[in-house]
Scaffold this motif. Sequence first.
Motif, PDB file in Angstrom:
ATOM      1  N   ALA A 205       0.686  -1.280  -0.137  1.00  0.00           N
ATOM      2  CA  ALA A 205       0.069   0.051   0.320  1.00  0.00           C
ATOM      3  C   ALA A 205       1.192   0.881   0.049  1.00  0.00           C
ATOM      4  N   LEU A 206       1.767   1.011   0.421  1.00  0.00           N
ATOM      5  CA  LEU A 206       3.079   2.121   0.746  1.00  0.00           C
ATOM      6  C   LEU A 206       3.426   2.730   0.235  1.00  0.00           C
ATOM      7  N   ARG A 207       3.399   1.490  -1.000  1.00  0.00           N
ATOM      8  CA  ARG A 207       4.470   2.374  -2.747  1.00  0.00           C
ATOM      9  C   ARG A 207       2.888   3.213  -3.276  1.00  0.00           C
ATOM     10  N   HIS A 208       1.994   3.487  -2.607  1.00  0.00           N
ATOM     11  CA  HIS A 208       0.866   3.996  -3.808  1.00  0.00           C
ATOM     12  C   HIS A 208       0.552   5.479  -2.707  1.00  0.00           C
ATOM     13  N   VAL A 209       1.806   5.811  -1.899  1.00  0.00           N
ATOM     14  CA  VAL A 209       1.634   6.964  -1.009  1.00  0.00           C
ATOM     15  C   VAL A 209       2.259   8.284  -1.589  1.00  0.00           C
ATOM     16  N   PRO A 210       1.826   9.139  -2.125  1.00  0.00           N
ATOM     17  CA  PRO A 210       3.025  10.151  -1.889  1.00  0.00           C
ATOM     18  C   PRO A 210       3.489  10.483  -0.924  1.00  0.00           C
ATOM     19  N   GLY A 211       5.017  10.429  -1.155  1.00  0.00           N
ATOM     20  CA  GLY A 211       5.579  10.990   0.139  1.00  0.00           C
ATOM     21  C   GLY A 211       6.295  10.017   1.205  1.00  0.00           C
ATOM     22  N   ALA A 212       5.383   8.371   0.533  1.00  0.00           N
ATOM     23  CA  ALA A 212       6.248   7.905   2.112  1.00  0.00           C
ATOM     24  C   ALA A 212       6.988   7.271   2.015  1.00  0.00           C
ATOM     25  N   GLU A 213       8.330   7.408   2.676  1.00  0.00           N
ATOM     26  CA  GLU A 213       9.504   6.360   2.386  1.00  0.00           C
ATOM     27  C   GLU A 213       9.833   5.590   3.356  1.00  0.00           C
ATOM     28  N   VAL A 214       9.812   4.409   3.917  1.00  0.00           N
ATOM     29  CA  VAL A 214       9.574   2.832   4.482  1.00  0.00           C
ATOM     30  C   VAL A 214      11.242   3.270   5.044  1.00  0.00           C
ATOM     31  N   VAL A 215      12.103   3.382   5.418  1.00  0.00           N
ATOM     32  CA  VAL A 215      13.308   3.326   5.951  1.00  0.00           C
ATOM     33  C   VAL A 215      13.947   2.044   7.093  1.00  0.00           C
ATOM     34  N   ALA A 216      12.965   1.788   7.551  1.00  0.00           N
ATOM     35  CA  ALA A 216      13.114   0.481   8.627  1.00  0.00           C
ATOM     36  C   ALA A 216      12.262  -0.348   9.039  1.00  0.00           C
ATOM     37  N   ILE A 217      11.963  -1.697   9.254  1.00  0.00           N
ATOM     38  CA  ILE A 217      11.079  -2.426   9.744  1.00  0.00           C
ATOM     39  C   ILE A 217      12.499  -3.513  10.536  1.00  0.00           C
ATOM     40  N   ALA A 218      10.760  -3.522  11.860  1.00  0.00           N
ATOM     41  CA  ALA A 218      11.226  -4.662  12.905  1.00  0.00           C
ATOM     42  C   ALA A 218      10.586  -5.678  12.965  1.00  0.00           C
ATOM     43  N   SER A 219      10.677  -6.604  13.862  1.00  0.00           N
ATOM     44  CA  SER A 219      10.339  -8.098  14.045  1.00  0.00           C
ATOM     45  C   SER A 219      10.495  -8.828  14.875  1.00  0.00           C
ATOM     46  N   GLY A 220       9.763  -9.102  15.469  1.00  0.00           N
ATOM     47  CA  GLY A 220      10.815 -10.368  16.468  1.00  0.00           C
ATOM     48  C   GLY A 220      11.461 -11.711  15.342  1.00  0.00           C
ATOM     49  N   ARG A 221      11.774 -11.735  15.082  1.00  0.00           N
ATOM     50  CA  ARG A 221      12.301 -12.654  14.253  1.00  0.00           C
ATOM     51  C   ARG A 221      13.222 -11.680  13.057  1.00  0.00           C
ATOM     52  N   ILE A 222      14.539 -11.838  13.091  1.00  0.00           N
ATOM     53  CA  ILE A 222      15.156 -10.939  12.301  1.00  0.00           C
ATOM     54  C   ILE A 222      14.665 -11.953  10.957  1.00  0.00           C
ATOM     55  N   ASP A 223      14.667 -12.820  10.800  1.00  0.00           N
ATOM     56  CA  ASP A 223      14.761 -12.577   8.873  1.00  0.00           C
ATOM     57  C   ASP A 223      13.672 -12.623   8.640  1.00  0.00           C
ATOM     58  N   SER A 224      12.373 -12.848   9.229  1.00  0.00           N
ATOM     59  CA  SER A 224      11.351 -12.328   8.179  1.00  0.00           C
ATOM     60  C   SER A 224      11.602 -10.182   8.341  1.00  0.00           C
ATOM     61  N   ALA A 225      12.126 -10.169   9.410  1.00  0.00           N
ATOM     62  CA  ALA A 225      12.213  -8.560   9.020  1.00  0.00           C
ATOM     63  C   ALA A 225      13.272  -8.149   7.922  1.00  0.00           C
ATOM     64  N   GLN A 226      14.273  -8.876   7.363  1.00  0.00           N
ATOM     65  CA  GLN A 226      15.022  -8.887   6.657  1.00  0.00           C
ATOM     66  C   GLN A 226      14.615  -9.667   4.744  1.00  0.00           C
ATOM     67  N   SER A 227      13.748 -10.666   5.311  1.00  0.00           N
ATOM     68  CA  SER A 227      12.827 -11.127   4.422  1.00  0.00           C
ATOM     69  C   SER A 227      12.043  -9.660   3.090  1.00  0.00           C
ATOM     70  N   ALA A 228      11.549  -9.314   4.436  1.00  0.00           N
ATOM     71  CA  ALA A 228      10.313  -7.899   4.132  1.00  0.00           C
ATOM     72  C   ALA A 228      10.804  -6.538   3.684  1.00  0.00           C
ATOM     73  N   ALA A 229      12.382  -6.748   3.474  1.00  0.00           N
ATOM     74  CA  ALA A 229      12.717  -5.496   4.294  1.00  0.00           C
ATOM     75  C   ALA A 229      13.812  -5.940   2.341  1.00  0.00           C
ATOM     76  N   GLU A 230      14.003  -6.927   2.184  1.00  0.00           N
ATOM     77  CA  GLU A 230      14.379  -6.858   0.371  1.00  0.00           C
ATOM     78  C   GLU A 230      13.461  -7.432  -0.347  1.00  0.00           C
ATOM     79  N   ALA A 231      12.471  -7.516   0.056  1.00  0.00           N
ATOM     80  CA  ALA A 231      10.585  -7.990  -1.359  1.00  0.00           C
ATOM     81  C   ALA A 231      11.317  -6.240  -1.117  1.00  0.00           C
ATOM     82  N   PHE A 232      11.196  -5.208  -0.833  1.00  0.00           N
ATOM     83  CA  PHE A 232      10.313  -3.661  -0.251  1.00  0.00           C
ATOM     84  C   PHE A 232      11.486  -2.807  -0.815  1.00  0.00           C
ATOM     85  N   GLY A 233      12.901  -2.932  -0.874  1.00  0.00           N
ATOM     86  CA  GLY A 233      13.655  -2.076  -0.622  1.00  0.00           C
ATOM     87  C   GLY A 233      13.893  -1.549   0.879  1.00  0.00           C
TER      88      GLY A 233
END
Length: 355
Positions: A18-46
Amino acid sequence: MKVGIVGASFARAAYLPALRHVPGAEVVAIASGRIDSAQSAAEAFGVPAAYDDWRVMLDKHALDLVLIATPTDLHAPITLAALDKGAHVLCEKPTAMNAGEATAMLDKAEALGRLHMIDHELRFNPDRAKIADMIRNGDLGDIRHVNIANIGSSWANPGGRPRGDWWSLSEHGGGRLGANGSHQVDLLRWWLGPAASVVGQALTIIPDRQDKATGEPWTATADDLAHFTLEMASGALAQVFMSGVAANNIGNLVQVFGSKGTILLDERLLFSKEGGGFEDISVPDPNAALPGLNKGIWNVSLVAALRELADAIASGRKLQQGATFFDGLANQIVLDAVKQSTTRRAWIDLPKERR
């Protein structure tokens, strides 16, 4: 607008597309209880940074907006910390573990002048918005009663969920009442105004379960079936029945009965004037065709919700649409009262809503 997200699973399914379609929004960080889950989402969406500790994320980044999609018991602590760090907050539902936590979230957000939203994205679904408009315009006359049913099979198989699944554990705020009932309470309050009293039950129909991978036994403590009747301050009655233990998925059905007409909402939005036949008045969501979104009204409606919040932040204005922490507290009070009613087997009168 620098955005941080806590909770990688829902982020990957809904927030990040959804945030790819929100003008001006830049996702700079993501956190999760599992680092592999956070890293996977981060890699998939830059997303540049991924963490397994939301506290570290908040410490390392100056964020304008924090989105929270975690188990319910983490909503209040993350919200309070994010507000203290200077961020505006969108928090998933249910608001918190109880009304006390919801009050603390609201009080801090208001004291610090932060924007606050609960992700009741169905307020941005065009069909449900049309119902709200028709009620306010008097097209249905006086609303006399509303029926809502949400029937599914996601909890029906005792061996269908993993051991420790937080959605099935009351200590983490799981259960159908919070997961779906919070949405229904929010819609009813949005459509009909404040609730005055409630009676109902939140029940665990299948407590004895087995891990879906290992067969190891475990005990579910959260409700897998909940129902309640709300008496609204207007005098209208609203009945809600939600089950996750049916053999088949029936989906969601809404019926609104007024003195001048009736609305039915299933796959389509239908309206009948008094004594007449039903007419299809469905309203398509213009965001449904956006690329990269997962299917379903939850994911599509989220785009409009995030656009409203982002524009309010950028413009320095209050929210014009959506559920705020005021609504989150009012909804939470109803959910808490249903749990009280389950124990007391009685109607629970509700306090006047804060505004």
